[in-house]
Design an enzyme around this catalytic site. Structure first.
Site, PDB file in Angstrom:
ATOM      1  N   SER A 150      22.732  37.291  33.535  1.00  0.00           N
ATOM      2  CA  SER A 150      22.378  36.872  34.895  1.00  0.00           C
ATOM      3  C   SER A 150      23.055  35.537  35.216  1.00  0.00           C
ATOM      4  CB  SER A 150      20.860  36.734  35.070  1.00  0.00           C
ATOM      5  OG  SER A 150      20.519  35.912  36.157  1.00  0.00           O
ATOM      6  N   TYR A 156      12.745  31.639  32.962  1.00  0.00           N
ATOM      7  CA  TYR A 156      13.816  32.625  33.072  1.00  0.00           C
ATOM      8  C   TYR A 156      15.173  31.956  32.873  1.00  0.00           C
ATOM      9  CZ  TYR A 156      16.425  36.655  34.889  1.00  0.00           C
ATOM     10  OH  TYR A 156      17.278  37.721  35.023  1.00  0.00           O
TER      11      TYR A 156
END
Length: 239
Positions: free
Chosen positions: A144, A157
């Site tokens: 990501s 995250y």
């Protein structure tokens, strides 16, 4: 053009009961790859595998908590007995928890780190002996853009993805001498269930199929070329 050798390979996609992982499994299977779909939710992966098999592909559904070393080992052993050694590993399993650091729940932090980062370590460690023995293989870590770009209310995250990018770089250094490719895949915001009820404009996001097509291209890259890091963003830019 996708290499014909890809059609003979076995790929394991973690977290493939839904979202990006499901699309990756479907895309690889549609191009002749035997796919192992896994997640903690048995009904989801069985549904994905059934759809793939009914459409002429080859899929094996194995329930697995990729944060647990023994379950990971058992999956790899089962695949080896039924099909052979895994050629491609896509470390895709991941969760997100939105909160300010001052309010962040410690248990949620640990769960997120285990799911997003520890799982990549455990799964890579489990498939490496088979890849080293064959002197070939490809590990793709779905990192990501949060592995390079910080976002507020998203400390856990981002920390897990920054860590995953560092892990990927070290893994590549160690695996290269065994002719094993290691790629960091950094997609931008993608329209999946992971966003929950977050107030975001989904029309600006990538689709799971777009990310899956990119993973297919990575898997089918020239045998003598190593795509070290691939970034995929929506044409209009990230959210």
């Amino acid at each position: 053009m996708i290499s014909s050798t890809l059609k003979k390979q076995i790929a394991w996609i973690t977290g493939s009961g839904r979202g990006i992982g499901k699309s990756i499994a479907q895309e690889l299977a549609a191009n002749g790859v035997k796919v192992v779909v896994s997640s903690r939710t048995k009904a989801e992966i069985e549904s994905v595998a059934q759809q793939i098999n009914e459409n002429g592909g080859s899929a094996l559904a194995i329930q697995c908590d990729v944060t647990q070393k023994q379950q990971v080992k058992e999956l790899v052993d089962q695949v080896k007995q039924q099909w052979g050694d895994i050629d491609i590993l896509v470390n895709n399993a991941g969760i997100v928890y939105f909160a300010k650091i001052v309010d962040y729940d410690e248990q949620k932090w640990d769960e997120l780190m285990n799911t997003n980062l520890k799982s990549a370590f455990l799964c890579s460690q489990a498939v490496l002996p088979g890849m080293i023995a064959k002197q070939s293989g490809h590990i793709i870590n779905v990192v990501s853009v949060a592995g390079k770009q910080a976002f507020p209310n998203n400390a856990g995250y981002c920390a897990s993805k920054y860590g995953m990018l560092g892990f990927t770089d070290v893994l590549r250094m160690e695996a290269r001498k065994h002719n094993i490719k290691v790629t960091a895949f950094l997609p931008g915001a993608t329209d999946t269930e992971i966003w929950g009820n977050a107030n975001v404009d989904r029309s600006k996001m990538l689709t799971p199929k777009q990310t899956a097509e990119c993973v297919l291209a990575i898997c089918g890259s020239h045998p003598d070329a190593l795509p070290e890091e691939v970034v995929l963003r929506p044409i209009g830019g990230d959210l």
